[in-house]
Structures are given as C-alpha cells and as structure tokens.
Design a protein around this motif. Structure first.
Motif, PDB file in Angstrom:
ATOM      1  N   ALA A 172      -6.232  -1.311  -6.413  1.00 49.20           N
ATOM      2  CA  ALA A 172      -7.110  -0.728  -5.953  1.00 49.20           C
ATOM      3  C   ALA A 172      -6.799   0.451  -5.239  1.00 49.20           C
ATOM      4  O   ALA A 172      -5.589   0.752  -4.898  1.00 49.20           O
ATOM      5  N   THR A 173      -7.633   1.467  -5.363  1.00 42.29           N
ATOM      6  CA  THR A 173      -7.503   2.769  -4.514  1.00 42.29           C
ATOM      7  C   THR A 173      -8.680   2.648  -3.771  1.00 42.29           C
ATOM      8  O   THR A 173      -9.981   2.785  -3.922  1.00 42.29           O
ATOM      9  N   LEU A 174      -8.432   3.198  -2.416  1.00 46.43           N
ATOM     10  CA  LEU A 174      -9.113   3.444  -1.511  1.00 46.43           C
ATOM     11  C   LEU A 174      -9.405   4.995  -0.908  1.00 46.43           C
ATOM     12  O   LEU A 174      -8.354   5.407  -0.484  1.00 46.43           O
TER      13      LEU A 174
ATOM     14  N   THR B 100       0.933  -1.044  -0.025  1.00 49.76           N
ATOM     15  CA  THR B 100      -0.005  -0.014   0.186  1.00 49.76           C
ATOM     16  C   THR B 100       0.938   1.231  -0.196  1.00 49.76           C
ATOM     17  O   THR B 100       1.968   1.193   0.373  1.00 49.76           O
ATOM     18  N   SER B 101       0.218   1.994  -0.691  1.00 45.94           N
ATOM     19  CA  SER B 101       0.852   3.728  -0.408  1.00 45.94           C
ATOM     20  C   SER B 101      -0.329   4.464   0.044  1.00 45.94           C
ATOM     21  O   SER B 101      -1.235   4.256  -0.276  1.00 45.94           O
TER      22      SER B 101
ATOM     23  N   ALA C 294      -4.340  -5.757   0.476  1.00 43.42           N
ATOM     24  CA  ALA C 294      -2.960  -5.927   0.068  1.00 43.42           C
ATOM     25  C   ALA C 294      -2.738  -7.272   0.429  1.00 43.42           C
ATOM     26  O   ALA C 294      -1.845  -8.258  -0.244  1.00 43.42           O
ATOM     27  N   HIS C 295      -2.928  -7.871   1.712  1.00 42.62           N
ATOM     28  CA  HIS C 295      -2.447  -9.066   2.314  1.00 42.62           C
ATOM     29  C   HIS C 295      -3.185 -10.208   1.709  1.00 42.62           C
ATOM     30  O   HIS C 295      -2.476 -11.392   1.682  1.00 42.62           O
TER      31      HIS C 295
ATOM     32  N   THR D  56      -6.186   8.917   1.009  1.00 41.84           N
ATOM     33  CA  THR D  56      -6.382   7.886   0.010  1.00 41.84           C
ATOM     34  C   THR D  56      -5.115   6.978  -0.072  1.00 41.84           C
ATOM     35  O   THR D  56      -3.950   7.329  -0.449  1.00 41.84           O
ATOM     36  N   TYR D  57      -5.494   5.571   0.052  1.00 41.86           N
ATOM     37  CA  TYR D  57      -4.671   4.522   0.102  1.00 41.86           C
ATOM     38  C   TYR D  57      -4.672   3.717  -1.357  1.00 41.86           C
ATOM     39  O   TYR D  57      -5.802   3.782  -1.830  1.00 41.86           O
ATOM     40  N   THR D  58      -3.553   3.525  -1.925  1.00 46.69           N
ATOM     41  CA  THR D  58      -3.406   2.609  -3.152  1.00 46.69           C
ATOM     42  C   THR D  58      -2.749   1.246  -2.758  1.00 46.69           C
ATOM     43  O   THR D  58      -1.718   1.259  -2.412  1.00 46.69           O
TER      44      THR D  58
END
Length: 190
Positions: A104-106, A75-76, A123-124, A82-84
């Motif tokens: 995915a973008t949250l 994740t970034s 991600a996991h 916003t997390y990508t």
C-alpha cells in the motif's frame, strides 16, 4: 452511614428505580410487572444479535488475512510525505534495502504524523490480526470449558440464581458466553 436517593420515593425499590425508573410501589404498577421487567432485562443482557453474524465476520476476517500478501510488512518513507508499506522488507549486504513489492502507498504531507501512524498500523496489521485471531480462538476454547450447561434462572432482582451471579450489569457470564455461542458442543460417540 445513610445513603439518600432524593429522586426515589421513600419505601420504593431503589434498584428498580435506578434500572427501570419505577417499581411496584409506584401508582399503576404491580409486583408482577416489576418481576417481568427484571426477567426481560436479564434475558436481554444475556442475548446478542445473531451468533452466526459474529462467526461469519470472524470467518471473513480470517479469509482476508489468509488472502493478504504473506510475510512481514514494513514501511519506507520517500522524504516528501509518502509512506509505502512493503512486503518482506530487508537489508541485503550487496543490494541494500530490498523488498518483495509494495502492499500500500499512503500519500501525505512532509512531517504528517497521521500518515506515518496509518502506515505503521497497516504494516503491523499483517502480524497483529493473525495473532489476535489465534488469541480469540484460545480464549473462546477456554471459556467453553468453563461454561455451566445449566440455564440461567433469574430472581426478581435480575440476579442469576443458577450460577450465583449477583449483578445485573454485566449479566451472568454463563448466559453471556452461551449467547455468544461459546458453549462446548457434545460430540457424537456413534
């Protein structure tokens, strides 16, 4: 020490009253009716809905897993909420942080912990789901090796006499495993 069950009449079957709410000593009930209730209850505990539905669902999960973007996911965070979730994120000594594209973008609010937890979960999942599918296959194979091929035989208490299982909830593990379709199948030697 004496255990008293004030809601169960004296001389009546405590297990039957606790499970069925009545016993053969109750007015209008017979021993055959109580025995039938125990046997039906025991059979209900050893059967599931439809084994093919479970197998089909596992196959669908496996298909989705195989079709998802391969490799490690990470994740970034953009600092604004916003997390990508990114495919194969890594640090390159010359280019810095690189990846092979977003998965995915949250979008959330700055400081939104739930969005962070959701992004980590996604991600996991890329590595967790294949791991769990592998473990499930290992456990199913192990259970299949331990299942007794003899059918369950229940007494009037609902206990499985064939496998020495003296509990009604959960029911006989051999019956439960067979109901899940985990018994080892005979291979044709011809």
């Amino acid at each position: 020490m004496t255990i008293v069950f004030p809601d169960i009449p004296l001389g009546h079957s405590i297990p039957s009253h606790r499970v069925h709410g009545w016993c053969s000593h109750c007015p209008g009930r017979s021993m055959a009716e109580e025995l039938g209730a125990w046997q039906v209850g025991a059979m209900d505990r050893t059967t599931t809905t439809d084994d093919t539905q479970s197998d089909a669902r596992i196959d669908e999960i496996r298909t989705r897993t195989d079709a998802a973007t391969p490799g490690h996911w990470g994740t970034s965070y953009d600092g604004k909420g916003t997390y990508t979730v990114e495919a194969r994120p890594r640090l390159d000594p010359r280019a810095g942080s690189v990846d092979e594209g977003p998965v995915a973008t949250l979008a959330g609010e700055h400081g939104d912990e739930q969005t962070y937890r959701d992004a980590r979960f996604i991600a996991h999942a890329r590595e967790d789901v294949p791991y769990l599918l592998e473990r499930l296959a290992l456990v199913e194979a192990l259970v299949a090796d331990f299942i007794d091929p003899d059918p369950c035989h229940f007494d009037h208490h609902g206990y499985c006499q064939a496998h020495g299982w003296f509990a009604t909830d959960p029911g006989c593990p051999h019956g439960r495993a067979k109901a899940l379709g985990l018994e080892e199948t005979e291979e044709d030697d011809s």
